[in-house]
Design a protein around this motif. Structure first.
Motif, short mmCIF file in Angstrom:
data_model
loop_
_atom_site.label_atom_id
_atom_site.label_comp_id
_atom_site.label_asym_id
_atom_site.label_seq_id
_atom_site.Cartn_x
_atom_site.Cartn_y
_atom_site.Cartn_z
N ASP A 33 0.85 -1.19 0.00
CA ASP A 33 0.00 0.00 0.00
C ASP A 33 0.89 1.24 0.00
N TYR A 34 0.48 2.25 -0.77
CA TYR A 34 1.33 3.42 -0.93
C TYR A 34 0.50 4.65 -1.29
N GLU A 35 1.15 5.81 -1.18
CA GLU A 35 0.61 7.07 -1.66
C GLU A 35 1.67 7.73 -2.53
N PHE A 36 1.25 8.33 -3.64
CA PHE A 36 2.15 9.10 -4.49
C PHE A 36 1.84 10.58 -4.31
N ASN A 44 6.46 21.44 -1.22
CA ASN A 44 5.00 21.55 -1.33
C ASN A 44 4.48 20.44 -2.24
N PHE A 45 4.09 19.32 -1.64
CA PHE A 45 3.63 18.17 -2.41
C PHE A 45 2.12 18.02 -2.28
N ILE A 46 1.48 17.51 -3.35
CA ILE A 46 0.06 17.17 -3.29
C ILE A 46 -0.09 15.68 -3.58
N MET A 47 -1.00 15.04 -2.86
CA MET A 47 -1.23 13.62 -3.08
C MET A 47 -2.06 13.44 -4.35
N VAL A 48 -1.58 12.57 -5.24
CA VAL A 48 -2.30 12.31 -6.50
C VAL A 48 -2.82 10.88 -6.57
N SER A 49 -2.36 10.02 -5.67
CA SER A 49 -2.80 8.63 -5.72
C SER A 49 -2.58 7.94 -4.38
N LYS A 50 -3.53 7.08 -4.02
CA LYS A 50 -3.41 6.20 -2.85
C LYS A 50 -3.94 4.86 -3.31
N ASP A 51 -3.09 3.84 -3.28
CA ASP A 51 -3.50 2.57 -3.89
C ASP A 51 -2.70 1.41 -3.31
N SER A 52 -2.94 0.23 -3.87
CA SER A 52 -2.22 -0.99 -3.50
C SER A 52 -1.63 -1.62 -4.75
N VAL A 53 -0.58 -2.38 -4.56
CA VAL A 53 0.06 -3.08 -5.67
C VAL A 53 0.35 -4.51 -5.23
N ARG A 54 0.24 -5.44 -6.17
CA ARG A 54 0.57 -6.83 -5.86
C ARG A 54 2.08 -6.99 -5.76
N CYS A 55 2.52 -7.97 -5.01
CA CYS A 55 3.96 -8.21 -4.83
C CYS A 55 4.63 -8.62 -6.14
N GLU A 58 2.43 -7.33 -13.13
CA GLU A 58 2.55 -6.23 -14.09
C GLU A 58 2.70 -4.87 -13.41
N GLU A 59 3.08 -3.91 -14.22
CA GLU A 59 3.15 -2.53 -13.75
C GLU A 59 1.76 -2.05 -13.34
N LYS A 60 1.68 -1.35 -12.22
CA LYS A 60 0.43 -0.75 -11.74
C LYS A 60 0.50 0.73 -12.10
N ILE A 61 -0.46 1.23 -12.88
CA ILE A 61 -0.44 2.62 -13.32
C ILE A 61 -1.59 3.37 -12.65
N ASP A 62 -1.25 4.45 -11.96
CA ASP A 62 -2.23 5.32 -11.33
C ASP A 62 -2.35 6.59 -12.15
N LYS A 63 -3.56 6.87 -12.66
CA LYS A 63 -3.79 8.05 -13.50
C LYS A 63 -4.46 9.14 -12.68
N PHE A 64 -4.17 10.39 -13.05
CA PHE A 64 -4.75 11.54 -12.37
C PHE A 64 -4.75 12.73 -13.33
N GLU A 65 -5.36 13.81 -12.90
CA GLU A 65 -5.41 15.01 -13.74
C GLU A 65 -3.99 15.52 -14.01
N GLU A 66 -3.72 15.87 -15.26
CA GLU A 66 -2.38 16.32 -15.63
C GLU A 66 -1.96 17.52 -14.77
N THR A 67 -0.77 17.41 -14.20
CA THR A 67 -0.26 18.41 -13.27
C THR A 67 1.22 18.65 -13.53
#
Length: 104
Positions: A33-36, A44-55, A58-67
């Motif tokens: 489990d992680y946050e990006f 000054n950081f903003i959180m763009v993703s909070k998710d889980s990844v399998r051990c 495949e690559e886990k891709i977290d998408k968000f509004e372009e920043t």
């Protein structure tokens, strides 16, 4: 600084059965489990993703509004099997395979 709209994470790149691993690599814990966070300043950081990844897998891709961002920060919330860690793993490092930043 560049526009970022997704961050990809590969959980790790080694196998526990690889006989060439160092002791540190062999006992490392894997991210589950992680946050990006992203930022254009190193404070000054903003959180763009909070998710889980399998051990494994495949690559886990977290998408968000372009920043616009210059830095990426990852906060590890939990490691695989955290509740079952044996004493030898208590102070082990956390292993992350690769992290990629993408834009549209």
């Amino acid at each position: 600084t560049t526009d970022i709209s997704a961050i990809g994470i590969y959980p790790h790149t080694v196998s526990r059965t690889d006989e060439t691993l160092t002791d540190t690599e062999a006992t490392a814990r894997f991210v589950s489990d992680y946050e990006f966070y992203i930022g254009d300043e190193n404070q000054n950081f903003i959180m763009v993703s909070k998710d889980s990844v399998r051990c494994y897998g495949e690559e886990k891709i977290d998408k968000f509004e372009e920043t616009k961002a210059r830095y990426i920060k990852i906060k590890i919330l939990k490691t695989a099997g955290a509740s079952q860690h044996k004493p030898k793993y208590k102070n082990s490092p956390v292993m992350i395979g690769e992290i990629y930043a993408y834009k549209n």
